[in-house]
Design a protein around this motif. Structure first.
Motif, mmCIF file in Angstrom:
data_model
loop_
_atom_site.group_PDB
_atom_site.id
_atom_site.type_symbol
_atom_site.label_atom_id
_atom_site.label_comp_id
_atom_site.label_asym_id
_atom_site.label_seq_id
_atom_site.Cartn_x
_atom_site.Cartn_y
_atom_site.Cartn_z
ATOM 1 N N GLU A 1 3.953 1.652 -1.104
ATOM 2 C CA GLU A 1 4.691 1.595 -2.283
ATOM 3 C C GLU A 1 3.781 2.020 -3.439
ATOM 4 O O GLU A 1 4.155 2.869 -4.169
ATOM 5 C CB GLU A 1 5.382 0.241 -2.648
ATOM 6 C CG GLU A 1 6.324 -0.198 -2.077
ATOM 7 C CD GLU A 1 7.551 0.772 -2.010
ATOM 8 O OE1 GLU A 1 7.758 1.278 -3.367
ATOM 9 O OE2 GLU A 1 8.583 0.873 -1.258
ATOM 10 N N LEU A 2 2.485 1.808 -3.444
ATOM 11 C CA LEU A 2 1.471 2.130 -4.315
ATOM 12 C C LEU A 2 1.028 3.719 -4.147
ATOM 13 O O LEU A 2 1.052 4.537 -5.293
ATOM 14 C CB LEU A 2 0.303 1.408 -4.413
ATOM 15 C CG LEU A 2 0.283 -0.149 -4.924
ATOM 16 C CD1 LEU A 2 -1.057 -0.895 -4.606
ATOM 17 C CD2 LEU A 2 0.527 0.176 -6.414
ATOM 18 N N THR A 3 1.198 4.124 -3.075
ATOM 19 C CA THR A 3 0.751 5.185 -2.595
ATOM 20 C C THR A 3 1.846 6.230 -3.328
ATOM 21 O O THR A 3 1.887 7.381 -3.611
ATOM 22 C CB THR A 3 0.529 5.572 -1.227
ATOM 23 O OG1 THR A 3 -0.602 4.798 -0.693
ATOM 24 C CG2 THR A 3 0.286 7.094 -0.897
ATOM 25 N N ALA B 1 3.970 5.408 -5.501
ATOM 26 C CA ALA B 1 4.128 5.571 -6.994
ATOM 27 C C ALA B 1 3.104 6.375 -7.579
ATOM 28 O O ALA B 1 3.227 7.255 -8.369
ATOM 29 C CB ALA B 1 3.868 4.225 -7.600
ATOM 30 N N LYS B 2 2.052 6.390 -6.952
ATOM 31 C CA LYS B 2 0.837 7.332 -7.308
ATOM 32 C C LYS B 2 1.330 9.008 -7.224
ATOM 33 O O LYS B 2 1.115 9.521 -8.097
ATOM 34 C CB LYS B 2 -0.560 7.129 -6.563
ATOM 35 C CG LYS B 2 -1.636 7.930 -7.160
ATOM 36 C CD LYS B 2 -2.819 7.729 -6.252
ATOM 37 C CE LYS B 2 -3.076 6.481 -5.640
ATOM 38 N NZ LYS B 2 -4.617 6.307 -4.602
ATOM 39 N N LEU B 3 1.962 9.311 -6.190
ATOM 40 C CA LEU B 3 2.302 10.392 -5.857
ATOM 41 C C LEU B 3 3.526 10.892 -6.964
ATOM 42 O O LEU B 3 3.555 12.005 -7.555
ATOM 43 C CB LEU B 3 3.023 10.862 -4.567
ATOM 44 C CG LEU B 3 1.897 10.830 -3.294
ATOM 45 C CD1 LEU B 3 2.492 10.724 -2.025
ATOM 46 C CD2 LEU B 3 1.010 11.949 -3.258
ATOM 47 N N GLU B 4 4.467 9.909 -7.266
ATOM 48 C CA GLU B 4 5.321 10.256 -8.031
ATOM 49 C C GLU B 4 4.959 10.379 -9.432
ATOM 50 O O GLU B 4 5.109 11.341 -10.579
ATOM 51 C CB GLU B 4 6.306 9.344 -8.148
ATOM 52 C CG GLU B 4 7.360 9.422 -8.962
ATOM 53 C CD GLU B 4 8.678 8.130 -8.980
ATOM 54 O OE1 GLU B 4 9.314 8.083 -9.905
ATOM 55 O OE2 GLU B 4 8.457 7.330 -8.088
ATOM 56 N N LEU B 5 3.877 9.566 -9.826
ATOM 57 C CA LEU B 5 3.360 9.778 -11.143
ATOM 58 C C LEU B 5 2.403 10.909 -11.129
ATOM 59 O O LEU B 5 2.363 11.850 -12.446
ATOM 60 C CB LEU B 5 2.345 8.657 -11.400
ATOM 61 C CG LEU B 5 3.045 7.155 -11.533
ATOM 62 C CD1 LEU B 5 2.029 6.116 -11.990
ATOM 63 C CD2 LEU B 5 4.240 7.308 -13.134
ATOM 64 N N THR B 6 1.709 11.608 -10.182
ATOM 65 C CA THR B 6 1.023 12.778 -10.074
ATOM 66 C C THR B 6 1.951 13.996 -10.798
ATOM 67 O O THR B 6 1.894 14.760 -11.423
ATOM 68 C CB THR B 6 0.483 12.937 -8.922
ATOM 69 O OG1 THR B 6 -0.531 11.839 -8.813
ATOM 70 C CG2 THR B 6 -0.108 14.239 -9.023
ATOM 71 N N ARG C 1 0.858 -1.141 -0.193
ATOM 72 C CA ARG C 1 0.131 -0.138 -0.039
ATOM 73 C C ARG C 1 0.918 1.246 -0.059
ATOM 74 O O ARG C 1 0.647 2.290 -0.575
ATOM 75 C CB ARG C 1 -0.986 -0.029 1.184
ATOM 76 C CG ARG C 1 -2.159 -0.358 0.933
ATOM 77 C CD ARG C 1 -3.302 -0.325 2.172
ATOM 78 N NE ARG C 1 -3.210 -1.500 2.885
ATOM 79 C CZ ARG C 1 -2.878 -1.824 4.026
ATOM 80 N NH1 ARG C 1 -2.565 -0.752 4.723
ATOM 81 N NH2 ARG C 1 -2.985 -3.042 4.611
#
Length: 146
Positions: free
Chosen positions: A38-40, A42-47, A36
Motif C-alpha cells: 500500500e505504501l509503494t 501510495a508513493k507511485l500515485e503521489l509521484t 508495504r
C-alpha cells in the motif's frame, strides 16, 4: 494430532489445524506485506500526481505572465484612449493613480487575510491530540482503580 502407526510416517498437519503461533506469524507477515504494498502504491500515485501538478503549475505560471502582459497592454490602451481627450501627461497620471489605488486596496485586503491566518498553527489538530491524550489518561486511571 493424528495417530502414527509403525507402518506410517508422520503426516503433516492439515492447513486448517495450524497452531495459533503459526497463524499469528502468517497474519503479521501478510499485514506487513500489505502495508508495504500500500505504501509503494501510495508513493507511485503521489509521484504521478506530483508530476501532473508540476506541469499544471508551470502552465498556470505561464498564464499569469501572459495575463500581466495583457494587463500592461490594457493600461497602455487606456492611456492612448485618454490621450485623445487629454494631454499625454494627464492621461498617464490618471491611469497611474487608478493602478496604485487598486494595488493599495489589494494590499490592504491581503494584509487582513494574512492577519486572520496567523499564527500558522494547526489548532484543530492540536486540540484533537490533546483530547486523545486526555482520553488515554482517563482510561489509564480507571484501569488502575478498577
Amino acid at each position: 494430532m493424528h495417530p502414527v502407526t509403525a507402518n506410517q510416517t508422520p503426516q503433516p498437519r492439515p492447513a486448517d489445524s495450524a497452531s495459533t503461533a503459526d497463524l499469528v506469524s502468517q497474519a503479521a507477515a501478510q499485514i506487513s506485506t500489505l502495508v508495504r504494498d500500500e505504501l509503494t502504491l501510495a508513493k507511485l500515485e503521489l509521484t504521478e500526481k506530483g508530476k501532473r501538478a508540476g506541469v499544471g503549475g508551470g502552465l498556470f505560471g505561464g498564464a499569469a505572465v501572459l495575463g500581466l502582459y495583457g494587463l500592461g497592454l490594457l493600461l497602455a490602451l487606456a492611456v492612448v484612449l485618454l490621450n485623445l481627450a487629454w494631454p499625454l501627461w494627464l492621461a498617464l497620471l490618471v491611469v497611474m493613480v487608478v493602478v496604485f489605488a487598486a494595488a493599495g486596496v489589494a494590499a490592504l485586503l491581503g494584509k487582513k487575510k494574512l492577519a486572520a491566518a496567523t499564527p500558522p498553527v494547526p489548532s484543530d489538530a492540536i486540540a484533537g491530540v490533546e483530547a486523545d491524550v486526555q482520553t488515554i489518561k482517563t482510561a489509564a486511571q480507571r484501569g488502575r482503580h478498577v
